[in-house]
Write an enzyme that holds these catalytic residues in place. Structure first.
Site, PDB file in Angstrom:
ATOM      1  N   CYS A 275     -14.393   6.384  38.266  1.00  0.00           N
ATOM      2  CA  CYS A 275     -15.220   6.695  37.489  1.00  0.00           C
ATOM      3  C   CYS A 275     -16.338   7.083  37.455  1.00  0.00           C
ATOM      4  CB  CYS A 275     -14.383   7.131  35.760  1.00  0.00           C
ATOM      5  SG  CYS A 275     -13.281   6.307  35.412  1.00  0.00           S
ATOM      6  N   ARG A 304      -9.070  -5.374  39.892  1.00  0.00           N
ATOM      7  CA  ARG A 304      -8.686  -5.869  39.152  1.00  0.00           C
ATOM      8  C   ARG A 304      -8.105  -7.174  38.680  1.00  0.00           C
ATOM      9  NH1 ARG A 304      -6.257  -0.023  36.263  1.00  0.00           N
ATOM     10  NH2 ARG A 304      -8.237   1.045  37.126  1.00  0.00           N
ATOM     11  N   GLN A 322      -5.914   3.848  43.602  1.00  0.00           N
ATOM     12  CA  GLN A 322      -5.803   4.890  43.568  1.00  0.00           C
ATOM     13  C   GLN A 322      -6.494   5.948  44.015  1.00  0.00           C
ATOM     14  OE1 GLN A 322      -8.612   4.168  39.623  1.00  0.00           O
ATOM     15  NE2 GLN A 322      -6.189   3.785  38.718  1.00  0.00           N
ATOM     16  N   ASP A 324      -7.101   8.777  42.438  1.00  0.00           N
ATOM     17  CA  ASP A 324      -7.877   8.981  41.938  1.00  0.00           C
ATOM     18  C   ASP A 324      -8.618   9.919  42.019  1.00  0.00           C
ATOM     19  OD1 ASP A 324      -8.743   8.550  39.434  1.00  0.00           O
ATOM     20  OD2 ASP A 324     -10.421   6.391  40.025  1.00  0.00           O
ATOM     21  N   HIS A 326     -11.618  13.119  39.127  1.00  0.00           N
ATOM     22  CA  HIS A 326     -12.373  12.976  37.571  1.00  0.00           C
ATOM     23  C   HIS A 326     -12.444  14.871  37.739  1.00  0.00           C
ATOM     24  CE1 HIS A 326     -12.490   8.735  38.334  1.00  0.00           C
ATOM     25  NE2 HIS A 326     -12.189   9.279  36.828  1.00  0.00           N
ATOM     26  N   LYS A 406      -3.380  10.987  26.576  1.00  0.00           N
ATOM     27  CA  LYS A 406      -3.502  11.115  28.041  1.00  0.00           C
ATOM     28  C   LYS A 406      -1.842  11.547  28.006  1.00  0.00           C
ATOM     29  CE  LYS A 406      -1.535   6.041  27.763  1.00  0.00           C
ATOM     30  NZ  LYS A 406      -2.228   4.640  29.120  1.00  0.00           N
ATOM     31  N   HIS A 452      -9.615  12.532  33.893  1.00  0.00           N
ATOM     32  CA  HIS A 452      -9.186  11.630  34.652  1.00  0.00           C
ATOM     33  C   HIS A 452      -7.961  11.503  35.247  1.00  0.00           C
ATOM     34  CE1 HIS A 452      -9.584   7.540  36.170  1.00  0.00           C
ATOM     35  NE2 HIS A 452      -8.467   7.000  35.497  1.00  0.00           N
TER      36      HIS A 452
END
Length: 583
Positions: A275, A304, A322, A324, A326, A406, A452
């Site tokens: 992000c 992570r 990911q 991912d 945004h 979420k 996200h």
RNA sequence: GCUGACGUAGCUCAAUGGUAGAGCAGGCGAUUCGUAAUCGCCAGGUUGGGGGUUCAAAUCCCCCCGUCAGCUCCA
């Protein structure tokens, strides 16, 4: 529904029978709790000496005796004092704690099994131990008392029980099938990926065949995202401490981040999320309300720290990519964007053969940023999106992250198991922290809403789920090798090569197995590797310009012209057609 | 991280204090074969790593690394 309750009641009774057996066999064992669970039951024990899986048959045997005895379950109500005295005398410290924690006014009951054994229990139970159905003890594992890692660790015995022997057998078969489909095993057998001790735990090495599948997944993902109005970006793997300080990750997420590395006196961190980078791209220009929504997408690799004990094949790793994105949008665009994301998810996952979903909407936790009305509105939007997509959903009260509500989607695989991949989260935190703005129609700066989302979740986890869903027999469009051409004898090899070239020219992934082995051996190998098409070529095929088609189902289609086979395979290799055509 | 189990050849597994072995996979050779394993030979190991006990350790003890079943936590 009544049936389910009956089953749960019986399993809970089975847990009691197990506890009785355990205490008879291992005097001095203290009891934790023993509920019924989805496919069976468990009971937590504090043994004087730890037991091992070799003890399970003994316990099962004793349980069978107790079942045969048909001892009635008898409920008895006690006062708090009586209960405390009773379990205090028995030195059952965990039970005493439970009794202390029962709210005042709550009826305290025990259940006796015949006249030899009793347990603190709310019930209900079956009439007598003889009504406990066919059972099997499965595994032993550690479990913290009351799920708290600061409290003592007990030994938990898991078991399963069903109303009938046949149902029990079916369930045990399903467990075996799950083992056969284990992605870690298939990953090795099909040469898809590995984890090397020397590289480190939770760090995946994608072998050529696994990488092939991943590339196909990623290419398809890109196509779908281009189509849905996303702009794809690339961002670095590390960023300066200042970035993570601003984003709040150093305050709230540090435990999951790797230690910083120092470069020219500056601290840099490997990214645990994408992000902050996407935000920088947003901030690279002054944005107008006309520019929104801006959808930035990336297959972003993050690292992570995960505790060693939680790592699991591809499903829980330390480095992962990911899918991912945004979304930066105006408040009035939120609903259409969320609906768009949910629809995109269903379309994307559907292409991979997943059509059953469970949705979970997580609402505002105790600690949160932003104002409550904003949370309320956002949560409402999530519900609307779920409803319009025809998803049934559950509410996880207070389950949201501190920065926003979420919706998570779990997909159901071929064995009915649920896997969490998709997550769509509002973020009321980062736009504030990074002072994100756009210039509105009124010429004034406004704060955009940030969403996200990861649809497949991560390439690693999704691949793991794919492997298990298909048991390694990927649909044609995903199969790393779609066809293997098998010459019967050396003299057929040139023709086999020619066939393979033709298939490759049509965009199909074809190989030739020209080794000096018998056809049965090569078939077996292709079969074990779950190659969708085995194309046998011998004298007849060379003469006729055909190939003898064998499917991995074992079906033999006989000789077919190469052009026909090519057409057939190309049809089967289309993403959407995959699930239907490849049986 | 915690509890328990485990770690022997690329894989699956033998060897219970006394010379580390098999099948499959791999290499070489023979076989040229019609739909799930052709035959022979060869090679392959500091028994996860380190330390200790012992005349002697894959085997017993300690520490570390890793794997598995869970717990706790998550894409």
């Amino acid at each position: 529904m009544a049936e389910l309750d009956d089953l749960a009641r019986m399993r809970h009774s089975a847990a009691h029978v197990m506890a009785q057996a355990v205490q008879e066999l291992y005097p001095g064992t203290r009891l934790g709790i023993g509920p019924a669970i989805e496919d069976g039951f468990y009971y937590d024990f504090a043994f004087p000496q730890p037991i091992t899986p070799e003890d399970l048959p003994r316990i099962e045997q004793r349980m069978a005796e107790i079942v045969r005895a048909r001892a009635p379950f008898v409920r008895e109500v006690l006062s708090r004092e009586e209960a405390l005295a009773l379990f205090g005398d028995k030195d059952e410290a965990f039970k005493v704690e439970l009794i202390h924690d029962l709210p005042t006014g709550e009826e305290i009951s025990i259940y006796r099994t015949g006249d030899q054994w009793l347990d603190l229990c709310r019930g209900p139970h079956v009439g007598d131990t003889g009504r406990v159905g066919p059972f099997r003890l499965l595994t032993i594992a550690g479990a913290y008392w009351r799920g708290d890692e600061h409290r003592p660790m007990l030994q938990r015995i898991y078991g399963t029980a069903f109303a009938t022997r046949a149902e029990l057998e079916t369930h045990l078969k399903r467990l075996e099938e799950a083992q056969r489909r284990d992605h870690r095993r298939l990953g090795r057998e099909l040469d898809l990926f590995s984890v090397a001790e020397q590289v480190g735990p939770g760090l995946i090495l994608w072998h050529p065949k696994g990488a092939r599948v991943r590339t196909i997944v990623e290419d398809y993902w890109r196509t779908v995202h281009d189509d849905a109005g996303y702009q794809l970006v690339y961002t670095p793997h590390v960023g300066r401490a200042e970035l993570w300080r601003t984003s709040g990750h150093l305050d709230f997420y540090r435990d999951s981040m790797y230690a910083p590395m120092e470069i020219e006196g500056q601290e840099y961190y490997a990214k645990p999320m994408n992000c902050p980078f996407h935000i920088q791209i947003y901030r690279a220009h002054l944005r107008s309300y006309r520019d929104l929504p801006i959808r930035l997408g990336e297959l972003g690799t993050v690292y992570r720290y995960e505790r060693t004990g939680v790592l699991h094949g591809l499903l829980r790793v330390r480095g992962f990519t990911q899918d991912d994105s945004h979304l930066f949008c105006r408040p009035d665009q939120v609903e259409q964007e969320i609906v768009g994301v949910v629809n995109l998810t269903i379309r994307l996952l559907g292409a991979f053969g997943f059509n059953e979903f469970d949705a979970y909407i997580s609402t505002r936790p105790e600690k949160f940023v932003g104002d409550a009305a904003m949370w309320e509105q956002a949560t409402e939007v999530l519900k609307i999106a779920a409803r319009q997509a025809g998803l049934r959903y559950q509410i996880e009260e207070g389950g949201g992250a501190f920065y926003g509500p979420k919706i998570d989607l779990k997909i159901r695989d071929a064995l009915g198991r649920a896997w969490q991949c998709t997550t769509v989260q509002f973020d009321f935190n980062l736009p504030e922290r990074f002072h994100l703005e756009y210039i509105g129609e009124d010429g004034q700066p406004h704060r955009p809403v940030m969403i996200h989302r990861a649809l497949l979740g991560s390439m690693e986890r999704f691949f793991g789920v794919l492997i298990e869903h298909y048991g390694g027999a990927f649909p044609v469009w995903l199969a790393p090798v779609q066809a293997v051409v098998l010459p019967i004898a050396d003299r057929h090899a040139p023709y086999a090569e020619q066939v393979a070239r033709q298939l490759r020219a049509a965009g199909l992934r074809a190989e030739v197995d020209a080794r000096g082995e018998r056809i049965g051996y090569k078939i077996r190998e292709a079969q074990v590797q779950k190659v969708p098409y085995m194309l046998v070529v011998g004298d007849q095929e060379v003469a006729g310009g055909t190939v003898a088609v064998r499917l991995r189902s074992g079906e033999n289609l006989g000789p077919r012209p190469v052009a026909d086979v090519t057409t057939m395979m190309m049809a089967a290799a289309r993403p959407m057609a995959a699930a239907a055509l490849d049986k």
